[in-house]
Design an enzyme around this catalytic site. Sequence first.
Site, PDB file in Angstrom:
ATOM      1  N   PRO A 231       0.492  -1.101  -0.574  1.00  0.00           N
ATOM      2  CA  PRO A 231      -0.078   0.122   0.224  1.00  0.00           C
ATOM      3  C   PRO A 231       0.879   1.544   0.112  1.00  0.00           C
ATOM      4  CG  PRO A 231      -0.681  -1.142   1.792  1.00  0.00           C
ATOM      5  CD  PRO A 231       0.886  -1.996   0.974  1.00  0.00           C
ATOM      6  N   GLU A 232       0.623   2.594  -0.538  1.00  0.00           N
ATOM      7  CA  GLU A 232       0.997   3.173  -0.700  1.00  0.00           C
ATOM      8  C   GLU A 232       0.780   4.270   0.105  1.00  0.00           C
ATOM      9  OE1 GLU A 232       2.880   4.548  -4.300  1.00  0.00           O
ATOM     10  OE2 GLU A 232       2.584   2.603  -5.416  1.00  0.00           O
TER      11      GLU A 232
ATOM     12  N   HIS B  74      -5.863 -15.281   9.587  1.00  0.00           N
ATOM     13  CA  HIS B  74      -5.030 -14.078   9.067  1.00  0.00           C
ATOM     14  C   HIS B  74      -4.794 -13.097  10.539  1.00  0.00           C
ATOM     15  CE1 HIS B  74      -3.347 -16.755   6.657  1.00  0.00           C
ATOM     16  NE2 HIS B  74      -4.341 -16.711   5.887  1.00  0.00           N
TER      17      HIS B  74
END
Length: 293
Positions: free
Chosen positions: A2-3, A104
């Site tokens: 992710p940016e 997860h």
Amino acid sequence: MPELPEVETVRRGLEPAMSGARFVDAVARRPDLRFPFPDRFEERLKGRDVTGLGRRAKYLLADLDDGTVLVMHLGMSGSFRIEGAGDPEMPGVFHHDRSKAAAHDHVVFTMSGDKTITYNDPRRFGFMTLVPRNELDDHPLFKGLGVEPVGNRLDAAYLDQALRGRFMPLKAALLDQRIIAGLGNIYACEALHRAGLSPRREAGSITRKRGAPGLRAERLTEAIRAVIAEAIEAGGSSLRDHRQTDGSLGYFQHRFRVYDREGEPCPTPGCTGIVARIVQSGRSTFYCPACQR
């Protein structure tokens, strides 16, 4: 990974549930993610109030009332899920069901206000740690980080000075976190196209030896700030694993001009070029060889 726009979107989604709330409980279901959790991680969070939720580059920062900062990084596939009794679904335009892969779900925060925040990370490249606020700037994670691409410190004069004398490709310089913190591959490609600058050109070639910064530095600064702001407004790009905290996808990818558009016509008005893909430092770069010089 992710940016910055994706991380900022996550921060804004988490803020109503975290800022001003208390950690009623904290459970880490494994001893580590990318790195081991700090000693007494759960104990040090329980009972602490969150006084604010911020972001530095791609790090989420939850300030606690004892002067400690909970530092969180999403890694490659990390995401947060907020749940609470009676909460309505806010699916967004590109809604996907929340992951039901409980294997997860590695960290669970129970917050005051009947909110549960679950950190899910299939690849476990994310991490969390605790750092005293007064030591944050000198911490190895943050020491040496450059300016934020959304802050007032990023202007043409700064970029001109930071790139002066650099012989590396311009795109590589933009990805140097010591120059601009949080700018990633996608938005570097997009900003360079908007500015009409080739990712191959030497970084120092857009600077001046003396005097005020030139037109190229001004165009690039404006393009970086604009593309990041638009992506944040759009909720990020949601490539591959990214989801907003309400489970919905962002949609900035539908505004991409060049990224992942190899072989398509350049969208610049009047340009007859075709978007090309090259590899720089192991990463795909998309640009128009005709109008980016």
